[in-house]
Enzyme design. Structure first.
Site: not given
Length: 504
Positions: A265, A270, A277, A288, A347, A349, A351
């Protein structure tokens, strides 16, 4: 960093610092009397009074007293000799590395005998020292303006040992590669998001491919649109930075078969998108892309050590931003696999980008899959900050991976993925899947979503949301990025080269 292997002779030391391990009964160490005669006859007295400590990782520094070629001795306590393990050696030598960095030493000599026991040979000591001193010395200087102070760079380790010189040099080189790769991954994660964009990550991977003769493919937004990568494109919709799908291929055999896919990933920042968030929750989201960094670090080790296993690395990289174009809850998107996804949480995202990356890895010939991601806060709630969470669909494959994890000392704990969990992922009135069934079992649903795209391919999911970043200095390094899973992934590839799983 270079190394010199020298037979045990304290008069041949050519370094600034001599490193001496001190177990509970140092008089039992072979060569101890010779060391006492060389350094000071008062050493036994100092050990007895506690001026030289034997407690685990306790450090005492002393200047040289006679005309020795080294400037000081660094004594480090080892505790009970029989209790020494590979993991404890890592902790010991990482502590040594931190001390050497603090003192701005440029060279050191390690006397191997005190660190060995019936389970640990000289080669183990040299490997642990090379790897862990490199990890312990890591510093991320960032973008502070520099001073006129002289640059002190640690450049050599000498080992005093009577073991085979070639074997010790080989162990040193492997350890040094491990440290270098982990530290490279740490630096990537520590970089600010305005500098490490998806494009810059692709450039880094391209340099890696050139260095190690990997085949490389970098897909931009246009290519993703042509292929139908609707999941990663949805996450990218709010951004002014184009996404990148980065593919590295390491061909160890003449035929492209029996391939392990490492999927990372690479979300470079993010915000959470419209499922925004908090202001505090946004700080640190430059990390991230820790999964991508772990995969790139592992590929560095693979490139250096050339294991006999075919590997494909696939990294999905974008940021997750907000704009009038950004994707939103209630959207339905179509992934590269053809499966449709109802977006309930922007959020969630990671996956989504992994869904397309895993599919692309399978389409490119991956017979086994390991995805690595800073995926969920749920893994921290479940396991804390020091344990990587895992899911799998294949017991034998996971067991082989766990052997590598035990070897590197990177703690991994498997959580269950049940049929009921899968039913909740597939519960949607408008699509094949939903990307966020709820907060309960959050880590399981995040990883389980990725598993829907792995299908029947043997697959392991690693959630490093807790372990990829350290809130404070720790045994193997400073506060900040840890480079977790770099060593385990690479060690697994090397071990798995000689393994054949049934029915695959």
């Amino acid at each position: 960093m270079k190394t010199i292997i020298t037979k045990t002779n304290f008069n041949d030391i050519s370094s600034e610092v001599l490193i001496v391990g001190v177990p509970e009964h140092p008089e039992n160490v072979q060569g101890w009397d010779e060391f006492v005669a060389t350094f000071s006859s008062r050493i036994p007295e100092w050990v007895k009074t506690g001026d030289i400590k034997t407690g685990f990782k306790e450090i005492v520094k002393m200047p040289t007293l006679n005309e020795q070629p080294f400037k000081r001795v660094l004594f480090i306590g080892l505790g009970a000799t029989k209790a020494l393990t590979e993991d404890k050696l890592r902790q010991v030598f990482a502590a040594v590395g931190k001390e050497l960095a603090t003192n701005k030493a440029e060279s050191a000599t390690i006397w191997t005998a005190p660190f060995t026991n019936g389970k640990l040979a000289c080669e183990d000591v040299v490997f642990a020292a090379s790897e862990s001193i490199g990890l312990g010395m890591y510093r991320y200087e960032g973008y502070k303006t520099s001073s006129n102070e002289k640059d002190h760079s640690f450049n050599s380790i000498q080992f005093l040992s009577n073991a085979d010189e070639d074997e010790l040099k080989a162990a040193f080189e492997v350890g040094a590669v491990h440290a270098y790769a982990v530290n490279e991954a740490r630096t990537l994660v520590n970089m600010p998001p305005n500098i490490l964009t998806a494009t810059k990550m692709a450039e880094y991977a391209t340099e890696l491919a050139g260095k190690y003769d990997f085949e490389i493919e970098v897909l931009g937004k246009k290519e993703m649109e042509e292929l139908g990568m609707g999941a990663i494109l949805a996450v990218n919709k709010g951004s002014v930075e184009e996404p990148r799908l980065i593919v590295l291929k390491y061909a160890a055999t003449d035929t492209w078969e029996d391939v392990v896919g490492l999927v990372g990933k690479g979300v470079t920042y993010d915000t959470g998108g419209y499922s925004l968030k908090t202001k505090d929750g946004m700080v640190g989201m430059k990390g991230d892309m820790g999964g991508a960094a772990a995969v790139l670090g592992a590929m560095t080790i693979i490139g250096e050590l050339r294991p006999s296993k075919n590997v494909i690395a696939v990294i999905a990289s974008t940021d997750n931003m907000i704009s009038g174009e950004a994707f939103k809850p209630d959207d339905v998107i179509t992934s590269l696999s053809g499966k449709t996804i109802e977006v309930l949480n922007t959020d969630a995202e990671g996956r989504l980008v992994l869904a397309d990356a895993v599919t692309y890895a399978k389409q490119s010939g991956a017979n086994y899959l390991i995805d690595v991601a800073t995926l969920t806060g749920g893994v921290i709630v479940a396991l804390g900050m020091d344990k990587t969470g895992a899911l799998t669909n294949d017991e034998a494959f996971f067991e082989e991976f766990m052997q590598a994890s035990l070897e590197t000392g990177e703690f991994v704990w498997r959580l269950p993925l049940t049929d009921n969990d899968k039913k909740r992922l597939r519960k949607s009135d408008v699509a094949d899947l939903n990307n966020s069934p709820g907060r309960d079992g959050h880590m399981i649903f995040g990883g389980g979503f990725v598993g829907e795209f792995a299908g029947n391919t043997p697959w392991i999911h690693l959630d490093i949301a807790g372990t990829s970043d350290a809130p404070a200095a720790h045994d193997l390094g400073p506060k900040g990025a840890t480079g977790v899973m770099v060593r385990t992934l690479a060690t697994f590839i090397e071990r798995f080269a000689d393994v054949e799983l049934e029915d695959n």
